[in-house]
Enzyme design. Structure first.
Site, PDB file in Angstrom:
ATOM      1  N   SER A  23       0.815  -1.213   0.000  1.00  0.00           N
ATOM      2  CA  SER A  23       0.000   0.000   0.000  1.00  0.00           C
ATOM      3  C   SER A  23       0.853   1.270   0.000  1.00  0.00           C
ATOM      4  CB  SER A  23      -0.898   0.002   1.239  1.00  0.00           C
ATOM      5  OG  SER A  23      -1.697   1.162   1.258  1.00  0.00           O
ATOM      6  N   LYS A  47      -3.550   2.106  -2.355  1.00  0.00           N
ATOM      7  CA  LYS A  47      -3.278   3.203  -1.436  1.00  0.00           C
ATOM      8  C   LYS A  47      -4.411   3.253  -0.411  1.00  0.00           C
ATOM      9  CE  LYS A  47      -1.602   6.978   0.292  1.00  0.00           C
ATOM     10  NZ  LYS A  47      -0.484   6.826   1.236  1.00  0.00           N
ATOM     11  N   GLY A  48      -4.102   3.621   0.830  1.00  0.00           N
ATOM     12  CA  GLY A  48      -5.110   3.665   1.888  1.00  0.00           C
ATOM     13  C   GLY A  48      -6.301   4.530   1.496  1.00  0.00           C
ATOM     14  N   ALA A  72       5.895  11.164   4.856  1.00  0.00           N
ATOM     15  CA  ALA A  72       4.787  11.663   5.683  1.00  0.00           C
ATOM     16  C   ALA A  72       3.730  12.171   4.703  1.00  0.00           C
ATOM     17  CB  ALA A  72       5.258  12.770   6.606  1.00  0.00           C
ATOM     18  N   GLY A  74       0.606  11.427   4.575  1.00  0.00           N
ATOM     19  CA  GLY A  74      -0.635  11.828   5.257  1.00  0.00           C
ATOM     20  C   GLY A  74      -1.883  11.262   4.609  1.00  0.00           C
ATOM     21  N   LEU A  75      -1.716  10.057   4.029  1.00  0.00           N
ATOM     22  CA  LEU A  75      -2.856   9.295   3.508  1.00  0.00           C
ATOM     23  C   LEU A  75      -3.676  10.016   2.436  1.00  0.00           C
ATOM     24  CD1 LEU A  75      -3.941   7.450   6.777  1.00  0.00           C
ATOM     25  CD2 LEU A  75      -2.609   6.557   4.876  1.00  0.00           C
ATOM     26  N   CYS A 132      -0.790   3.981  10.566  1.00  0.00           N
ATOM     27  CA  CYS A 132      -0.129   5.092   9.869  1.00  0.00           C
ATOM     28  C   CYS A 132       0.444   6.076  10.890  1.00  0.00           C
ATOM     29  CB  CYS A 132      -1.095   5.826   8.950  1.00  0.00           C
ATOM     30  SG  CYS A 132      -0.250   7.206   8.141  1.00  0.00           S
ATOM     31  N   ILE A 193       5.372  -5.183   8.592  1.00  0.00           N
ATOM     32  CA  ILE A 193       5.034  -4.041   9.407  1.00  0.00           C
ATOM     33  C   ILE A 193       4.743  -2.804   8.544  1.00  0.00           C
ATOM     34  CG2 ILE A 193       6.354  -4.644  11.483  1.00  0.00           C
ATOM     35  CD1 ILE A 193       8.697  -2.974  10.391  1.00  0.00           C
ATOM     36  N   THR A 195       5.517   1.498   8.565  1.00  0.00           N
ATOM     37  CA  THR A 195       6.788   2.227   8.696  1.00  0.00           C
ATOM     38  C   THR A 195       7.130   2.546  10.163  1.00  0.00           C
ATOM     39  OG1 THR A 195       5.598   4.273   8.335  1.00  0.00           O
ATOM     40  CG2 THR A 195       6.628   3.257   6.404  1.00  0.00           C
TER      41      THR A 195
HETATM   42  C1  LIG Z   1       5.295   6.672   0.195  1.00  0.00           C
HETATM   43  C2  LIG Z   1       4.657   5.601   1.051  1.00  0.00           C
HETATM   44  C3  LIG Z   1       3.267   5.624   1.272  1.00  0.00           C
HETATM   45  C4  LIG Z   1       2.675   4.640   2.069  1.00  0.00           C
HETATM   46  N1  LIG Z   1       1.308   4.668   2.248  1.00  0.00           N
HETATM   47  C5  LIG Z   1       0.709   3.675   2.975  1.00  0.00           C
HETATM   48  C6  LIG Z   1      -0.722   3.640   3.116  1.00  0.00           C
HETATM   49  O1  LIG Z   1      -1.458   4.460   2.566  1.00  0.00           O
HETATM   50  N2  LIG Z   1      -1.256   2.657   3.885  1.00  0.00           N
HETATM   51  C7  LIG Z   1      -0.471   1.696   4.489  1.00  0.00           C
HETATM   52  O2  LIG Z   1      -1.020   0.814   5.165  1.00  0.00           O
HETATM   53  N3  LIG Z   1       0.866   1.696   4.353  1.00  0.00           N
HETATM   54  C8  LIG Z   1       1.474   2.662   3.615  1.00  0.00           C
HETATM   55  N4  LIG Z   1       2.849   2.655   3.462  1.00  0.00           N
HETATM   56  C9  LIG Z   1       3.661   1.610   4.129  1.00  0.00           C
HETATM   57  C10 LIG Z   1       4.070   0.484   3.169  1.00  0.00           C
HETATM   58  O3  LIG Z   1       2.945  -0.182   2.641  1.00  0.00           O
HETATM   59  C11 LIG Z   1       5.012  -0.530   3.871  1.00  0.00           C
HETATM   60  O4  LIG Z   1       4.342  -1.081   4.987  1.00  0.00           O
HETATM   61  C12 LIG Z   1       6.304   0.096   4.339  1.00  0.00           C
HETATM   62  O5  LIG Z   1       6.783   1.043   3.408  1.00  0.00           O
HETATM   63  C13 LIG Z   1       7.403  -0.952   4.590  1.00  0.00           C
HETATM   64  O6  LIG Z   1       7.710  -1.661   3.416  1.00  0.00           O
HETATM   65  P1  LIG Z   1       8.986  -1.304   2.470  1.00  0.00           P
HETATM   66  O7  LIG Z   1      10.173  -1.238   3.365  1.00  0.00           O
HETATM   67  O8  LIG Z   1       9.045  -2.399   1.460  1.00  0.00           O
HETATM   68  O9  LIG Z   1       8.686   0.044   1.858  1.00  0.00           O
HETATM   69  C14 LIG Z   1       3.479   3.630   2.666  1.00  0.00           C
HETATM   70  C15 LIG Z   1       4.864   3.615   2.434  1.00  0.00           C
HETATM   71  C16 LIG Z   1       5.467   4.573   1.634  1.00  0.00           C
HETATM   72  C17 LIG Z   1       6.955   4.509   1.406  1.00  0.00           C
END
Ligand SMILES: Cc1cc2nc3c(=O)[nH]c(=O)nc-3n(C[C@H](O)[C@H](O)[C@H](O)COP(=O)(O)O)c2cc1C
Length: 306
Positions: A23, A47-48, A72, A74-75, A132, A193, A195
Protein backbone atom coordinates in the site's frame (compact mmCIF):
# COMPACT_ATOMS: atom_id res chain seq x y z
CA UNK A 1 12.90 -25.45 -11.62
CA UNK A 2 9.89 -24.77 -13.83
CA UNK A 3 7.57 -26.73 -11.57
CA UNK A 4 8.30 -25.13 -8.20
CA UNK A 5 4.92 -24.26 -6.65
CA UNK A 6 4.66 -20.59 -5.70
CA UNK A 7 0.93 -20.43 -4.98
CA UNK A 8 -0.23 -19.84 -1.42
CA UNK A 9 -3.53 -19.32 0.35
CA UNK A 10 -3.56 -16.19 2.45
CA UNK A 11 -6.45 -16.46 4.91
CA UNK A 12 -8.91 -17.49 2.21
CA UNK A 13 -7.33 -15.38 -0.55
CA UNK A 14 -5.60 -17.51 -3.20
CA UNK A 15 -2.37 -15.87 -4.41
CA UNK A 16 -0.70 -17.32 -7.52
CA UNK A 17 2.63 -16.31 -6.01
CA UNK A 18 3.66 -14.64 -2.74
CA UNK A 19 4.69 -11.29 -4.28
CA UNK A 20 2.28 -8.45 -3.54
CA UNK A 21 2.72 -4.69 -4.08
CA UNK A 22 2.47 -2.76 -0.78
CA UNK A 23 0.00 0.00 0.00
CA UNK A 24 1.11 3.53 -0.85
CA UNK A 25 3.82 2.39 -3.22
CA UNK A 26 1.61 0.79 -5.86
CA UNK A 27 -1.05 3.45 -6.47
CA UNK A 28 -4.27 1.72 -7.48
CA UNK A 29 -2.32 -0.93 -9.38
CA UNK A 30 -3.22 0.14 -12.88
CA UNK A 31 -0.15 2.29 -13.51
CA UNK A 32 2.13 -0.75 -13.05
CA UNK A 33 0.53 -2.31 -16.13
CA UNK A 34 2.84 0.04 -18.05
CA UNK A 35 5.83 -1.94 -16.79
CA UNK A 36 4.52 -5.52 -16.78
CA UNK A 37 1.30 -7.48 -16.83
CA UNK A 38 -0.23 -7.11 -13.34
CA UNK A 39 -1.41 -10.73 -13.63
CA UNK A 40 2.22 -11.83 -13.19
CA UNK A 41 2.19 -11.03 -9.46
CA UNK A 42 0.16 -12.43 -6.58
CA UNK A 43 -1.67 -9.17 -6.05
CA UNK A 44 -1.35 -5.64 -4.79
CA UNK A 45 -2.69 -3.47 -1.99
CA UNK A 46 -4.30 -0.13 -2.89
CA UNK A 47 -3.28 3.20 -1.44
CA UNK A 48 -5.11 3.67 1.89
CA UNK A 49 -8.71 4.64 1.15
CA UNK A 50 -11.01 6.86 3.18
CA UNK A 51 -14.67 7.65 2.71
CA UNK A 52 -13.85 11.05 1.19
CA UNK A 53 -10.79 12.16 -0.83
CA UNK A 54 -7.82 13.54 1.14
CA UNK A 55 -5.05 15.87 -0.02
CA UNK A 56 -2.55 14.60 2.56
CA UNK A 57 0.18 16.64 4.28
CA UNK A 58 1.88 19.59 2.66
CA UNK A 59 5.34 19.06 1.09
CA UNK A 60 8.14 18.27 1.70
CA UNK A 61 6.73 14.86 2.56
CA UNK A 62 9.40 12.40 1.41
CA UNK A 63 13.10 12.32 2.24
CA UNK A 64 15.76 9.81 1.17
CA UNK A 65 17.85 8.22 3.94
CA UNK A 66 20.67 5.66 4.06
CA UNK A 67 19.14 2.43 2.71
CA UNK A 68 15.65 3.79 2.90
CA UNK A 69 13.27 6.72 2.90
CA UNK A 70 11.06 8.73 5.21
CA UNK A 71 7.52 9.58 4.16
CA UNK A 72 4.79 11.66 5.68
CA UNK A 73 2.28 11.62 2.82
CA UNK A 74 -0.63 11.83 5.26
CA UNK A 75 -2.86 9.29 3.51
CA UNK A 76 -3.62 11.28 0.35
CA UNK A 77 -6.18 9.30 -1.64
CA UNK A 78 -9.00 9.59 -4.17
CA UNK A 79 -11.74 8.45 -1.76
CA UNK A 80 -14.14 5.52 -1.88
CA UNK A 81 -16.44 6.72 -4.65
CA UNK A 82 -13.77 7.56 -7.20
CA UNK A 83 -12.00 4.26 -6.44
CA UNK A 84 -15.15 2.27 -7.18
CA UNK A 85 -16.15 4.34 -10.23
CA UNK A 86 -12.76 4.89 -11.92
CA UNK A 87 -10.43 2.09 -10.81
CA UNK A 88 -12.53 -1.00 -10.08
CA UNK A 89 -14.02 -1.39 -13.60
CA UNK A 90 -10.44 -1.79 -14.92
CA UNK A 91 -9.23 -3.88 -11.98
CA UNK A 92 -12.12 -6.34 -12.31
CA UNK A 93 -10.65 -7.37 -15.66
CA UNK A 94 -7.25 -8.18 -14.12
CA UNK A 95 -6.70 -11.67 -12.74
CA UNK A 96 -4.74 -10.77 -9.62
CA UNK A 97 -5.74 -10.23 -5.98
CA UNK A 98 -6.88 -6.66 -5.37
CA UNK A 99 -6.56 -5.89 -1.66
CA UNK A 100 -8.23 -2.65 -0.56
CA UNK A 101 -6.36 -0.81 2.20
CA UNK A 102 -8.50 1.56 4.30
CA UNK A 103 -8.59 3.66 7.43
CA UNK A 104 -10.96 5.89 9.38
CA UNK A 105 -10.93 8.53 12.10
CA UNK A 106 -13.33 6.68 14.41
CA UNK A 107 -14.36 3.07 15.09
CA UNK A 108 -17.63 3.79 13.26
CA UNK A 109 -15.81 5.15 10.23
CA UNK A 110 -13.55 2.09 10.09
CA UNK A 111 -16.59 -0.20 10.22
CA UNK A 112 -18.39 1.83 7.57
CA UNK A 113 -15.39 1.56 5.23
CA UNK A 114 -15.10 -2.18 5.88
CA UNK A 115 -18.75 -2.63 5.00
CA UNK A 116 -18.62 -0.47 1.87
CA UNK A 117 -15.37 -1.90 0.50
CA UNK A 118 -16.45 -5.41 1.48
CA UNK A 119 -19.45 -5.03 -0.85
CA UNK A 120 -17.35 -3.98 -3.85
CA UNK A 121 -17.28 -6.71 -6.47
CA UNK A 122 -13.70 -7.62 -7.42
CA UNK A 123 -12.08 -6.68 -4.10
CA UNK A 124 -10.43 -9.90 -2.85
CA UNK A 125 -9.65 -8.78 0.69
CA UNK A 126 -9.47 -5.76 2.97
CA UNK A 127 -6.38 -4.48 4.72
CA UNK A 128 -7.10 -2.22 7.72
CA UNK A 129 -4.41 0.34 8.33
CA UNK A 130 -4.34 1.01 12.06
CA UNK A 131 -0.69 1.94 11.94
CA UNK A 132 -0.13 5.09 9.87
CA UNK A 133 2.32 7.25 11.83
CA UNK A 134 1.57 10.37 9.78
CA UNK A 135 -1.95 11.46 10.65
CA UNK A 136 -3.36 12.57 13.96
CA UNK A 137 -6.99 11.56 13.84
CA UNK A 138 -6.83 7.90 12.84
CA UNK A 139 -4.36 5.15 12.18
CA UNK A 140 -1.73 4.94 14.84
CA UNK A 141 -4.09 6.06 17.63
CA UNK A 142 -5.82 2.69 17.13
CA UNK A 143 -2.71 0.67 16.40
CA UNK A 144 -0.80 1.69 19.52
CA UNK A 145 -3.51 0.79 22.05
CA UNK A 146 -4.25 -2.94 22.40
CA UNK A 147 -7.79 -2.39 23.65
CA UNK A 148 -8.67 0.00 20.83
CA UNK A 149 -7.10 -2.41 18.33
CA UNK A 150 -9.41 -5.15 19.57
CA UNK A 151 -12.45 -2.84 19.44
CA UNK A 152 -11.84 -1.56 15.91
CA UNK A 153 -11.02 -5.03 14.51
CA UNK A 154 -14.17 -6.45 16.11
CA UNK A 155 -16.31 -3.67 14.60
CA UNK A 156 -14.85 -4.23 11.12
CA UNK A 157 -15.22 -8.00 11.47
CA UNK A 158 -18.93 -7.52 12.16
CA UNK A 159 -19.25 -5.23 9.14
CA UNK A 160 -17.91 -7.58 6.46
CA UNK A 161 -17.47 -11.21 5.53
CA UNK A 162 -14.53 -10.44 3.20
CA UNK A 163 -11.09 -11.62 4.36
CA UNK A 164 -9.89 -8.98 6.85
CA UNK A 165 -6.17 -8.31 7.22
CA UNK A 166 -4.85 -5.92 9.88
CA UNK A 167 -1.70 -3.91 9.25
CA UNK A 168 0.29 -3.60 12.45
CA UNK A 169 2.53 -0.82 13.68
CA UNK A 170 6.13 -1.50 14.65
CA UNK A 171 5.98 1.61 16.88
CA UNK A 172 4.79 -0.34 19.93
CA UNK A 173 6.40 -2.13 22.86
CA UNK A 174 5.27 -5.70 22.22
CA UNK A 175 3.79 -6.34 18.77
CA UNK A 176 2.57 -9.81 19.77
CA UNK A 177 -0.06 -8.30 22.10
CA UNK A 178 -1.53 -6.52 19.07
CA UNK A 179 -1.29 -9.60 16.86
CA UNK A 180 -3.20 -11.61 19.49
CA UNK A 181 -5.89 -8.91 19.85
CA UNK A 182 -6.45 -9.00 16.07
CA UNK A 183 -6.73 -12.78 15.97
CA UNK A 184 -9.07 -12.88 18.98
CA UNK A 185 -11.38 -10.35 17.34
CA UNK A 186 -11.74 -12.14 14.04
CA UNK A 187 -8.91 -10.95 11.76
CA UNK A 188 -8.05 -13.37 8.95
CA UNK A 189 -4.45 -12.20 8.57
CA UNK A 190 -1.80 -9.67 9.58
CA UNK A 191 0.46 -7.32 7.64
CA UNK A 192 3.74 -6.82 9.49
CA UNK A 193 5.03 -4.04 9.41
CA UNK A 194 4.09 -0.47 8.59
CA UNK A 195 6.79 2.23 8.70
CA UNK A 196 8.92 3.11 11.74
CA UNK A 197 8.72 6.68 13.06
CA UNK A 198 11.86 8.70 12.28
CA UNK A 199 13.00 12.15 11.28
CA UNK A 200 15.67 14.12 9.44
CA UNK A 201 16.94 17.70 9.82
CA UNK A 202 17.64 20.13 6.99
CA UNK A 203 20.86 21.61 8.43
CA UNK A 204 20.86 24.67 6.15
CA UNK A 205 17.36 25.68 7.15
CA UNK A 206 17.87 24.49 10.74
CA UNK A 207 14.50 22.77 10.66
CA UNK A 208 13.00 19.30 10.19
CA UNK A 209 13.28 18.03 6.60
CA UNK A 210 9.61 16.99 6.55
CA UNK A 211 6.73 19.45 7.00
CA UNK A 212 5.14 16.94 9.37
CA UNK A 213 8.41 16.92 11.43
CA UNK A 214 8.40 13.11 11.70
CA UNK A 215 7.81 10.51 9.02
CA UNK A 216 7.76 6.75 8.51
CA UNK A 217 11.03 5.00 7.71
CA UNK A 218 10.86 2.23 5.10
CA UNK A 219 13.14 0.32 2.75
CA UNK A 220 16.07 -2.06 3.32
CA UNK A 221 17.06 -0.17 6.50
CA UNK A 222 14.06 -1.66 8.32
CA UNK A 223 14.25 -5.27 7.07
CA UNK A 224 15.89 -6.80 10.17
CA UNK A 225 13.26 -5.17 12.42
CA UNK A 226 10.41 -6.34 10.18
CA UNK A 227 11.80 -9.88 10.10
CA UNK A 228 12.06 -9.94 13.90
CA UNK A 229 8.45 -8.83 14.21
CA UNK A 230 7.18 -11.38 11.67
CA UNK A 231 9.08 -14.03 13.64
CA UNK A 232 7.47 -12.92 16.92
CA UNK A 233 3.96 -12.75 15.43
CA UNK A 234 4.32 -16.21 13.87
CA UNK A 235 5.11 -17.59 17.31
CA UNK A 236 2.05 -15.87 18.82
CA UNK A 237 -0.84 -16.39 16.37
CA UNK A 238 -2.14 -18.92 13.85
CA UNK A 239 -3.45 -16.50 11.19
CA UNK A 240 -1.26 -15.87 8.11
CA UNK A 241 1.19 -12.98 7.96
CA UNK A 242 2.32 -10.69 5.14
CA UNK A 243 6.02 -9.91 5.72
CA UNK A 244 6.70 -6.26 4.81
CA UNK A 245 9.84 -4.18 5.12
CA UNK A 246 12.77 -3.68 2.79
CA UNK A 247 12.23 -6.61 0.44
CA UNK A 248 14.73 -6.26 -2.43
CA UNK A 249 15.67 -9.79 -3.50
CA UNK A 250 14.21 -13.29 -3.88
CA UNK A 251 16.44 -14.27 -0.93
CA UNK A 252 14.70 -11.61 1.18
CA UNK A 253 11.36 -13.18 0.24
CA UNK A 254 12.61 -16.59 1.39
CA UNK A 255 13.90 -15.08 4.66
CA UNK A 256 10.49 -13.57 5.46
CA UNK A 257 8.73 -16.83 4.62
CA UNK A 258 11.11 -18.87 6.77
CA UNK A 259 10.49 -16.36 9.60
CA UNK A 260 6.77 -17.17 9.32
CA UNK A 261 5.27 -15.05 6.55
CA UNK A 262 2.91 -16.71 4.07
CA UNK A 263 3.60 -13.99 1.48
CA UNK A 264 5.43 -10.66 1.28
CA UNK A 265 4.58 -7.14 0.25
CA UNK A 266 7.11 -5.02 -1.61
CA UNK A 267 6.99 -1.27 -0.90
CA UNK A 268 9.67 1.40 -1.31
CA UNK A 269 11.77 -0.62 -3.75
CA UNK A 270 9.03 -0.15 -6.38
CA UNK A 271 10.22 3.48 -6.53
CA UNK A 272 13.80 2.37 -7.24
CA UNK A 273 12.88 -0.37 -9.72
CA UNK A 274 9.28 -0.43 -10.96
CA UNK A 275 9.86 -3.96 -12.34
CA UNK A 276 10.89 -5.38 -8.96
CA UNK A 277 7.73 -7.37 -8.18
CA UNK A 278 7.82 -9.21 -11.49
CA UNK A 279 11.59 -9.75 -11.16
CA UNK A 280 11.18 -11.28 -7.67
CA UNK A 281 8.47 -13.62 -8.96
CA UNK A 282 10.73 -14.65 -11.88
CA UNK A 283 13.79 -15.21 -9.64
CA UNK A 284 12.06 -17.04 -6.80
CA UNK A 285 11.81 -20.51 -8.43
CA UNK A 286 15.57 -20.73 -8.97
CA UNK A 287 16.39 -19.63 -5.43
CA UNK A 288 13.91 -22.17 -4.03
CA UNK A 289 15.13 -24.90 -6.34
CA UNK A 290 18.75 -24.30 -5.18
CA UNK A 291 17.52 -24.80 -1.62
CA UNK A 292 15.83 -28.08 -2.61
CA UNK A 293 12.33 -26.63 -2.17
CA UNK A 294 9.57 -27.76 -4.57
CA UNK A 295 6.66 -25.98 -2.90
CA UNK A 296 6.95 -22.62 -1.16
CA UNK A 297 4.38 -23.72 1.42
CA UNK A 298 6.97 -26.20 2.78
CA UNK A 299 9.11 -23.37 4.15
CA UNK A 300 6.54 -21.13 5.84
CA UNK A 301 7.99 -20.74 9.35
CA UNK A 302 10.80 -23.19 8.52
CA UNK A 303 13.32 -21.24 10.61
CA UNK A 304 11.34 -21.97 13.78
CA UNK A 305 12.63 -25.49 14.29
CA UNK A 306 14.98 -24.36 17.10
C1 LIG B 1 5.30 6.67 0.20
C2 LIG B 1 4.66 5.60 1.05
C3 LIG B 1 3.27 5.62 1.27
C4 LIG B 1 2.67 4.64 2.07
N1 LIG B 1 1.31 4.67 2.25
C5 LIG B 1 0.71 3.68 2.98
C6 LIG B 1 -0.72 3.64 3.12
O1 LIG B 1 -1.46 4.46 2.57
N2 LIG B 1 -1.26 2.66 3.88
C7 LIG B 1 -0.47 1.70 4.49
O2 LIG B 1 -1.02 0.81 5.16
N3 LIG B 1 0.87 1.70 4.35
C8 LIG B 1 1.47 2.66 3.62
N4 LIG B 1 2.85 2.65 3.46
C9 LIG B 1 3.66 1.61 4.13
C10 LIG B 1 4.07 0.48 3.17
O3 LIG B 1 2.94 -0.18 2.64
C11 LIG B 1 5.01 -0.53 3.87
O4 LIG B 1 4.34 -1.08 4.99
C12 LIG B 1 6.30 0.10 4.34
O5 LIG B 1 6.78 1.04 3.41
C13 LIG B 1 7.40 -0.95 4.59
O6 LIG B 1 7.71 -1.66 3.42
P1 LIG B 1 8.99 -1.30 2.47
O7 LIG B 1 10.17 -1.24 3.37
O8 LIG B 1 9.05 -2.40 1.46
O9 LIG B 1 8.69 0.04 1.86
C14 LIG B 1 3.48 3.63 2.67
C15 LIG B 1 4.86 3.61 2.43
C16 LIG B 1 5.47 4.57 1.63
C17 LIG B 1 6.96 4.51 1.41
Amino acid sequence: MGNVNLSVNFGGVPLKNPIVGASGTFGYGIMYNRFYDLEEIGGFVTKGLSNFPRAGNKPPRIFETASGMLNAIGLQNIGFEKFVKDKMPVLRGVNTAVIANFFGATVEEYAQMAEKLGNVDGVAALEMNISCPNIKEGGIAFGSDVKLTGTVVKACRKATTKPLIVKLSPNVGDITEFAKACEANGADGLSVINTIVGMAIDIRKREPALSNVTGGLSGPAIKPIALRMVWQCYKSVKIPIFGIGGVVSAEDVVEFIMAGATAVQVGSMNFVDPYICKRLKDELPEVLSDLGVQDINEIIGAAHSL
